[in-house]
Write a protein that holds these residues in place. Sequence first.
Motif, short mmCIF file in Angstrom:
data_model
loop_
_atom_site.label_atom_id
_atom_site.label_comp_id
_atom_site.label_asym_id
_atom_site.label_seq_id
_atom_site.Cartn_x
_atom_site.Cartn_y
_atom_site.Cartn_z
N ALA A 59 49.00 -15.97 20.83
CA ALA A 59 48.78 -15.70 22.25
C ALA A 59 48.05 -14.38 22.43
O ALA A 59 47.13 -14.26 23.26
N SER A 63 44.30 -14.16 23.94
CA SER A 63 44.11 -13.36 25.15
C SER A 63 43.18 -12.19 24.89
O SER A 63 42.39 -11.80 25.76
N GLN A 180 58.58 -15.30 29.73
CA GLN A 180 57.30 -15.79 30.24
C GLN A 180 57.41 -16.68 31.46
O GLN A 180 56.41 -17.01 32.09
N SER A 183 55.64 -15.62 34.52
CA SER A 183 54.20 -15.86 34.63
C SER A 183 53.89 -17.35 34.85
O SER A 183 52.77 -17.79 34.61
N ASP A 372 49.58 -15.02 35.78
CA ASP A 372 49.39 -16.40 35.34
C ASP A 372 49.32 -16.53 33.83
O ASP A 372 49.19 -17.64 33.30
N ASN A 373 49.40 -15.40 33.12
CA ASN A 373 49.37 -15.40 31.66
C ASN A 373 50.15 -14.19 31.20
O ASN A 373 49.75 -13.04 31.42
N HIS A 374 51.31 -14.44 30.57
CA HIS A 374 52.25 -13.36 30.26
C HIS A 374 51.67 -12.34 29.27
O HIS A 374 51.81 -11.13 29.47
N GLN A 376 48.44 -11.87 28.58
CA GLN A 376 47.28 -11.21 29.18
C GLN A 376 47.72 -10.13 30.16
O GLN A 376 47.11 -9.06 30.24
#
Length: 444
Positions: A59, A63, A180, A183, A372-374, A376
Motif C-alpha cells: 500500500a 501510494s 482503515q 478512510s 479516501d485512502n488510508h 495516502q
Amino acid sequence: MGTTSIRRRGFLKASAASIASIGVPTIVPSYVLGKQAPSNTLRIGCIGTGRMGHGDMNACLRSGLDPQTRAHIVAVCDLDRRRVEHAKQQCDKIYSDELTDRPGPTIEMFEDYRELLSRDDIDGVTISTPDHWHALNAIAAAESGKAIYLQKPLTYTIAEGQKLVAAVRKNNVILQTGSQQRSDRRFRLACELVRNGRIGKLQTIRVQLPTDTGTGNDVAMPVPEQFNYDMWLGPAPRMPYTEHRVHPQADFSRPGWLQIESYCRGMITGWGAHMFDTAQWGHGSDDSGPVEMEASGEFPNRGLFNVHTEFQAAGRFADGVKLLASSGTPAGVTFEGEAGSISVTRSSLTAEPGGILREPIGEDEVHLYQSDNHMQNFLQCMRTHEEPICPVEVGHRSNSICVITHLAMKLGRKLRWNPVTERFIDDQAANDMLDYEHRKPWTV
C-alpha cells in the motif's frame, strides 16, 4: 503519562506552552526542515514484512508512486530472513516495472529495527509486527523522529498506549493508526448521519466481531536457522519454539500468535480495534470512552491457542448510551436511536427507515474528516505535518475499549472506568492489569 491523561487539544496546547517556556526544540522531521524538501521523495522503512506487513508495504509503495505523495521504500526489516528477502525482491520488481524512466531506490535489509531507525535519511516507517511489539517499535520510531504508520491495535496494554501517546507528542511526529475503516466512505457516512441526528437521540451501539477457531500444536520444534526467535519473543516470556506459536514458514497465511494471549488478545482487539473505533467515531467520543463494562467470554481448551472464542459484553458511556458487543457475522456496527437505526459493515450500509441514507449532510452540519485512502492520507500528512485521520490518541482510545472488555472477560465482573484518569475505579486488581512485566531488556 502515569495515572492521568489530558484530552488531545489540551495535551497539544500544554505541550506547546511547556516547550516554548523552556526553549527546548522538538524533533522536526528532515523533510519538513528541508533535508528532504516536500517537493522531493519521502523515504520509508518497513518494520515487519509478514502477512500484514506485506500488505502495508505494498500500500505504501503504490501510494508513493503517486506524484502527489511521492514516497519510496528504502529499507525493509524482519526477524525472519526469508520474509525480509521476499519483501525486498517484491519491492525491487514493482519499482523495476513502474519506474521505467529512472532507476528505483536501493533497498537495504535489516533484522534489527533499531538499526533501521538509526538511519537519519529515513523519514517514516510502517510498523506491522505482532501486537506485543507495537509499543517498543513505535516509541523507538517516535524518539528517532520518524513518522509512523502503526498497525492496529495500537498497543498491547493501556499503559503502553499512554507512553506511546506521550512519545509521539513529545517528539512532534505524525502517527497514523491502521484503522482503515476511517478512510472508507460507508463508515464515514454512517457516523456523519448519526452525529447529525438522523436516527434521533442515540441510545445503543451494537458491535459484532468474528470468532477465532482452531487448535494450536504446542509440540516443541527446532528454531529455523534464518529466524531470530528470541528477539521475536521480545517482552513476552521465554517459551519453546513451535511454528504454531509464530508464523508459517511455507506461506503468508494467518499466523498462530493471533490466538495466543501472550502476543495478542484475540478478536476483541484484532477486529475490535476496527469496530470499536467506528463506535467511538459515531458516538463522538474519540478522546474518551465508556465508564463501565462487563463481559463474559469462552476460553475452551484449544492446545496452544488460548484467546477467547465466543464473547458478550455490555458497557455504558457517561451520557447513558449503551455499548453492546458480541461474537457474530458479519463484523460491523449498528447505531440505534429513537427515530431509526444505521448498520455498517465493510460491504454494506443500511438504515431503517431507508430514506435516512438519502438525506444530504447540510453545509452547517457535522462533517467528519474525509480520507479516501488510508496510506495516502499518512503520506500526505507527512508532507504537511497535519494530523492524519486516525492519530495516536484516537487509536489509543479505541484500543482501550478492547482491552477493558478483555479484562472484564478475564475478571468476570463489571468494571468501572474513568476515561479522564484512565484508571479503574476502586479496583486495584484491574488496575494491576493495565500493564505487565516486560522481559528485559524489552521494556517501555
